[in-house]
Motif scaffolding. Structure first.
Motif, PDB file in Angstrom:
ATOM      1  N   MET A   1     122.340  32.587  51.351  1.00  0.00           N
ATOM      2  CA  MET A   1     121.102  31.818  51.252  1.00  0.00           C
ATOM      3  C   MET A   1     119.959  32.712  50.743  1.00  0.00           C
ATOM      4  SD  MET A   1     119.797  29.054  54.046  1.00  0.00           S
ATOM      5  CE  MET A   1     119.669  30.155  55.406  1.00  0.00           C
ATOM      6  N   LEU A   2     119.896  33.919  51.294  1.00  0.00           N
ATOM      7  CA  LEU A   2     118.849  34.856  50.891  1.00  0.00           C
ATOM      8  C   LEU A   2     119.018  35.243  49.425  1.00  0.00           C
ATOM      9  CD1 LEU A   2     116.460  36.582  52.068  1.00  0.00           C
ATOM     10  CD2 LEU A   2     118.107  38.433  52.259  1.00  0.00           C
ATOM     11  N   ASP A   3     120.237  35.556  49.045  1.00  0.00           N
ATOM     12  CA  ASP A   3     120.491  35.958  47.653  1.00  0.00           C
ATOM     13  C   ASP A   3     120.071  34.860  46.683  1.00  0.00           C
ATOM     14  OD1 ASP A   3     121.443  38.350  48.494  1.00  0.00           O
ATOM     15  OD2 ASP A   3     123.574  37.815  48.392  1.00  0.00           O
ATOM     16  N   ILE A   4     120.366  33.602  47.039  1.00  0.00           N
ATOM     17  CA  ILE A   4     119.999  32.473  46.173  1.00  0.00           C
ATOM     18  C   ILE A   4     118.475  32.397  46.026  1.00  0.00           C
ATOM     19  CG2 ILE A   4     119.944  29.937  46.045  1.00  0.00           C
ATOM     20  CD1 ILE A   4     122.721  30.003  47.464  1.00  0.00           C
ATOM     21  N   LEU A   5     117.764  32.550  47.143  1.00  0.00           N
ATOM     22  CA  LEU A   5     116.301  32.463  47.110  1.00  0.00           C
ATOM     23  C   LEU A   5     115.687  33.603  46.292  1.00  0.00           C
ATOM     24  CD1 LEU A   5     115.682  31.498  50.843  1.00  0.00           C
ATOM     25  CD2 LEU A   5     115.205  30.045  48.864  1.00  0.00           C
ATOM     26  N   VAL A   6     116.224  34.824  46.460  1.00  0.00           N
ATOM     27  CA  VAL A   6     115.705  35.985  45.711  1.00  0.00           C
ATOM     28  C   VAL A   6     115.965  35.787  44.222  1.00  0.00           C
ATOM     29  CG1 VAL A   6     115.989  38.472  45.312  1.00  0.00           C
ATOM     30  CG2 VAL A   6     115.866  37.598  47.653  1.00  0.00           C
ATOM     31  N   GLN A   7     117.188  35.358  43.883  1.00  0.00           N
ATOM     32  CA  GLN A   7     117.541  35.153  42.470  1.00  0.00           C
ATOM     33  C   GLN A   7     116.648  34.072  41.859  1.00  0.00           C
ATOM     34  OE1 GLN A   7     121.688  34.304  41.824  1.00  0.00           O
ATOM     35  NE2 GLN A   7     121.382  33.799  39.666  1.00  0.00           N
ATOM     36  N   GLU A   8     116.427  32.987  42.621  1.00  0.00           N
ATOM     37  CA  GLU A   8     115.585  31.898  42.125  1.00  0.00           C
ATOM     38  C   GLU A   8     114.176  32.399  41.820  1.00  0.00           C
ATOM     39  OE1 GLU A   8     115.160  27.524  43.744  1.00  0.00           O
ATOM     40  OE2 GLU A   8     113.799  28.838  44.853  1.00  0.00           O
ATOM     41  N   GLU A   9     113.614  33.221  42.723  1.00  0.00           N
ATOM     42  CA  GLU A   9     112.258  33.730  42.507  1.00  0.00           C
ATOM     43  C   GLU A   9     112.198  34.630  41.282  1.00  0.00           C
ATOM     44  OE1 GLU A   9     108.709  35.147  45.353  1.00  0.00           O
ATOM     45  OE2 GLU A   9     110.365  36.572  45.324  1.00  0.00           O
ATOM     46  N   ASN A  10     113.242  35.450  41.094  1.00  0.00           N
ATOM     47  CA  ASN A  10     113.271  36.362  39.950  1.00  0.00           C
ATOM     48  C   ASN A  10     113.334  35.616  38.623  1.00  0.00           C
ATOM     49  OD1 ASN A  10     113.139  38.572  41.618  1.00  0.00           O
ATOM     50  ND2 ASN A  10     115.373  38.866  41.722  1.00  0.00           N
TER      51      ASN A  10
END
Length: 707
Positions: free
Chosen positions: A1-10
Motif C-alpha cells: 500500500m505504501l509503495d503504491i502511494l509513494v509511486q503515485e506521488e512520484n
C-alpha cells in the motif's frame, strides 16, 4: 500500500492528490488500521500499524496532517504510545512520535490539531455549559486544508486550553513521576495510570512516559521529541505544555530524585573534574573507567539530566522556558538544594556547595541562569544596610561561608562566586556590589575652591595623598617605581590624538601607587626570571576585553555619576560581599596560601568590570574616602603597615622570602620547614596582587583612552 502511494506521488505533479491517496483519505483506511492496531489483532498488528503510519508521514511529501482523516487517527494512535513501558512495540512507538514531532517542527501551526478537545472531559464533569455560543461560532468558521469543517469535538484549539486551568486544581494522584533507573534502584509507578482523562496534549504525555523507558536509546529519543515540541512558537501550544501536562513536574522531580541519590559526601575535586556531561550521551561503564570513584554513576546521571533541563529551557519558546525555569527554581533549587546548603555539617556544606558551583559553571540558558541567580542572591536591588544583610538567608549564609572556619568551604564558596561573577547576567554584580556604590557616598565631597582648581589644572589632584610624603613609604627610592614611559612601552602605544590629561588621575601615578605599596625588603619577584609585569598586562588585557563583551548590553555609563546628583549624606556600607572580602584581605598575612589566592582572584575579577564606580572605588588610590569608609587600597595599606612592623622581628627575612618563592615556583626542592611560612607566603601573594591591580588599572585606562 505504501509503495503504491509513494509511486503515485512520484508520477504526479507536486501537490496533486492521486486517486489512491483520495481513496485512503475518504474511506478512512487509517481509522481502520488504528482499530486493528489498538486491538493488536492479529498479534503483532500494532507494530505493523505504527511502522506504516511512520513511513507514510515520513515518505509522502504532500501535507497529510491537516486532513481530518489523518490527524484524528494519528491522534488516537499517539494515545496508545507509552501506555506500558518495555513493550515489544516501544521502538516503533518512539519512531512514530518522533516523525509527528518533526512534521510539527516543519509546520508549527499544525500543533493546534493536537491540542485535544476537553469537551468530553468537561461534559463528564457536568461542565459542558462553559462552551459559549461564541466559541461554537468560531469553530464553525474553521476549516481544514481539505475544505472540510473541523468538528466541534475535534477542534477546541487554544480556547480549550483556557478551560483547563480550573481542572488543573483537581488532585492527580495518578501522576506519579518516579522513574526507573537500574543503578539507583528507583521504582516506577504503573505507567498506564499516568495519562488521566484530563490530559489534552497527548503527544507530550506519551513522550513523557517514554522518557522513563529502561531502554536508554528510547528515553533519549523521547527527550529529543520533547525538545522539538517545546521550541514550537505557537502560544496556545506553549500554554498547554506548561499548564496541562506534567512536563515541569517530570523535569524537576527527576532532578530532585537524582540529586537525592548522590552520596552525602563527594570529593569536591571529583565533582569539578568529572568530564563535561552531554545529556544525550549518558552512557557510563564502571568497569572501563580508570578514574572511577564512589557515586560517579549517580553524579553523571544528575549532571546529564541537569544539562538536558538547561538545553530544553534554552531551546524552548519564551513562555514555556520561563515556566520551566521557575519550576526548577521552586521545586528543585528551593525545595531540595537550599536545605542542603543551609545545613551545619561541614561535609554536607562542602558537597552541596561544590555541586552548586558545578551547576553555576554548567548552566548556559539565560532564563535558567536568571532563576539560579535569584535563588542564590535574591531579587533585591536597593542599597544594603548592616541591619538587613540577612534579608535573603541563602545569600547571607553563602557570603558568610566565604569566611568559614573550614578553609575548604571558604575556597569552594569563593570559587562559586568567582564563576558566578563571570556569568552574563547584570543582576549578579548589581546585587553583590554596584547597588551599594550608586550614590558614590564612599567619597568625601569638598567643592573646589579657586586654589584647588589651579592645582588640578597643573596636573595634580586636589586633596590627593602624595605617597612620597606618606610615612609608610619614606624608605622608597625613585628607582623602585616604574615611570609612565616604561609602562607605556609595555603596552600598545597611546593614540597621539588623545589628550594627555583628560581629568582622570594620571595612570602612571595609580600604577606606581600599587607597585610601591609593598616595601622593598618584602619584594622577591625581581630576583626570579619570568615574574615581571608583562604577563599580568597580557592577562588583564585579554580578561578586560572579555568582560567588556559581557557588559556591553547592560548600557553602563562611561563616567561616574555627577556628585551633585548623589546623596553623599547617606551612610556608606560597602555591602556584605565586599565587607567579607575586605576582612579576608586584611588577614592575608595570617591565612593559608590557597585561601589568599582565591580571595585575591575574586577581588581582581571584580576590579576588571568596566563600571566607573567599581573602577573608582577599587582601583583609584586618590579617592578622598569619607570618614570610616574602607576601600581596597586602604585595606592593603593597613596590611602593609602591619607587615613593616612584623618584618623587623624576623631575622634573614628577605633570603627566607626568596627561598619560599622559589619553592612555590618549583625552582627549589622542598627542604626543611621555614619559620613564619604563612606570613612569607602571604607577602608573596600580596606583592603579586598589587602587580595585578596595577596592570588592571593600566589596561582599563589605556582601553578607555583609546578611541
Amino acid at each position: 500500500m505504501l509503495d503504491i502511494l509513494v509511486q503515485e506521488e512520484n508520477e504526479r505533479e507536486s501537490g496533486e492528490t492521486g486517486p489512491c491517496m483520495e481513496y485512503l483519505l475518504h474511506h478512512k483506511i487509517l481509522e481502520t488500521l488504528y482499530t486493528l492496531g489498538k486491538a493488536d489483532c492479529p498479534p503483532g498488528m500494532k507494530q505493523q500499524v505504527l511502522a506504516f503510519y511512520t513511513k507514510l508521514l515520513g515518505r509522502i511529501r504532500q501535507p497529510l496532517l491537516p486532513h481530518i482523516n489523518v490527524h484524528r487517527p494519528v491522534q488516537k494512535l499517539i494515545r496508545l504510545c507509552g501506555e506500558v513501558l518495555a513493550t515489544p512495540t516501544e521502538n516503533e512507538e518512539i519512531q512514530f512520535l518522533c516523525i509527528v514531532c518533526a512534521k510539527l517542527k516543519q509546520d508549527p501551526y499544525l500543533v493546534n490539531f493536537f491540542l485535544e478537545n476537553k469537551l468530553k472531559a468537561m461534559a463528564f464533569q457536568g461542565s459542558a455549559s462553559v462552551i459559549t455560543e461564541d466559541m461554537i461560532k468560531d469553530q464553525d468558521s474553521v476549516t481544514t486544508d481539505t475544505g472540510q469543517p473541523v468538528q466541534p469535538e475535534e477542534m477546541l484549539g487554544a480556547a480549550g486550553v483556557e478551560h483547563m486551568e480550573k481542572e488543573d486544581e483537581l488532585p492527580q494522584q495518578a501522576d506519579d513521576l518516579s522513574f526507573s533507573l537500574d543503578e539507583l534502584n528507583v521504582t516506577s509507578a504503573p505507567e498506564s495510570s499516568t495519562a488521566g482523562p484530563n490530559q489534552d496534549y497527548n503527544l507530550v504525555n506519551s513522550l513523557l512516559n517514554l522518557t522513563k523507558s529502561p531502554d536508554g536509546r528510547i528515553a533519549v529519543k523521547a527527550c529529543e521529541g520533547l525538545m522539538l515540541l517545546v521550541s514550537l512558537p505557537e502560544p496556545a501550544a506553549a500554554k498547554c505544555l506548561t499548564q496541562s501536562t506534567c512536563l515541569c513536574e517530570l523535569l524537576t522531580d527527576r532532578l530532585a530524585t537524582l540529586y537525592k541519590a548522590l552520596p552525602q559526601s563527594l570529593d569536591p575535586l571529583d565533582i569539578e573534574t568529572v568530564e563535561a556531561i552531554n545529556w544525550g550521551l549518558d552512557s557510563y561503564s564502571h568497569k572501563e573507567d580508570a578514574s572511577a570513584f564512589p557515586g560517579k554513576r549517580a553524579l553523571i546521571s544528575f549532571l546529564s539530566w541537569f544539562d538536558y533541563c538547561d538545553q530544553l529551557i534554552k531551546e524552548a519558546q519564551k513562555t514555556t522556558a520561563v515556566a520551566m525555569a521557575k519550576a526548577v527554581r521552586e521545586r528543585f533549587f528551593i525545595d531540595v538544594m537550599e536545605p542542603q546548603l543551609m545545613q551545619t555539617s561541614e561535609i554536607g556544606i562542602l558537597t552541596s556547595t561544590a555541586l552548586l558551583h558545578r551547576i553555576v559553571r554548567q548552566v548556559t540558558s539565560d532564563v535558567l541562569l536568571q532563576e539560579l541567580v535569584y535563588f542564590i542572591l535574591g531579587e533585591q536591588r536597593e542599597p544594603e544596610t548592616l541591619t538587613d544583610i540577612n534579608r535573603h538567608p541563602l545569600r547571607h549564609r553563602l557570603i558568610e561561608h566565604c569566611d568559614h572556619i573550614s578553609d575548604e568551604i571558604s575556597i569552594m564558596t569563593l570559587r562559586m562566586f568567582e564563576h558566578l561573577l563571570q556569568k552574563p547576567n547584570e543582576h549578579i554584580l548589581y546585587n553583590l556590589v554596584l547597588r551599594n556604590l550608586e550614590e558614590r557616598n564612599y567619597m568625601e565631597y569638598k567643592p573646589l575652591c579657586q586654589e584647588d582648581k589651579d592645582v588640578v589644572e597643573n596636573g595634580q589632584i586636589a586633596g590627593a595623598v602624595d605617597l612620597e610624603e606618606d610615612p609608610l613609604f619614606t624608605d622608597l627610592s625613585p628607582d623602585n617605581t616604574l615611570s609612565a614611559q616604561e609602562w607605556l612601552s609595555a603596552s600598545p602605544p597611546v593614540s597621539p590624538e588623545h589628550p594627555k590629561n583628560d581629568g582622570k588621575t594620571e595612570v602612571h601615578k595609580i600604577v606606581n601607587s600599587f607597585l610601591c605599596l609593598v616595601p622593598d625588603e618584602a619584594k622577591s619577584s625581581y630576583h626570579v626570571e619570568g615574574t615581571g609585569y608583562d604577563t599580568y598586562l597580557r592577562d588583564a588585557h585579554r580578561q578586560f576585553r572579555d568582560y567588556c563583551v559581557i557588559c556591553l548590553r547592560w548600557e553602563w555609563p562611561g563616567s561616574p555619576r555627577s556628585l551633585e546628583k548623589c546623596n553623599l549624606e547617606a551612610s556608606f556600607f560597602e555591602g556584605h560581599f565586599l565587607k567579607v572580602l575586605f576582612e579576608r584581605m586584611g588577614r592575608i598575612l595570617d591565612q593559608p596560601y590557597d585561601v589568599n589566592l582565591q580571595v585575591t582572584s575574586v577581588l581582581s575579577k571584580l576590579s576588571l568590570f568596566p563600571h566607573p564606580h567599581i573602577h573608582e572605588y577599587l582601583l583609584d588610590p586618590y579617592v578622598n574616602l569619607a570618614s570610616g569608609c574602607k576601600s581596597l587600597f586602604s585595606v592593603i595599606v593597613r596590611v602593609v603597615g602591619d607587615l613593616m612592623v612584623r618584618i623587623q622581628r624576623i631575622p634573614d627575612f628577605t633570603p627566607k622570602l626568596l627561598l619560599v618563592r622559589k619553592r612555590l615556583l618549583g625552582l627549589e626542592p622542598e627542604g626543611p620547614i621555614i619559620d613564619h611560612m604563612t606570613l612569607l607566603e602571604g607577602v608573596i601573594v600580596l606583592e603579586e596582587f598589587c602587580k595585578e591591580l596595577a596592570a588592571i588599572a593600566f589596561v582599563k585606562y589605556h582601553t578607555s583612552a583609546t578611541p
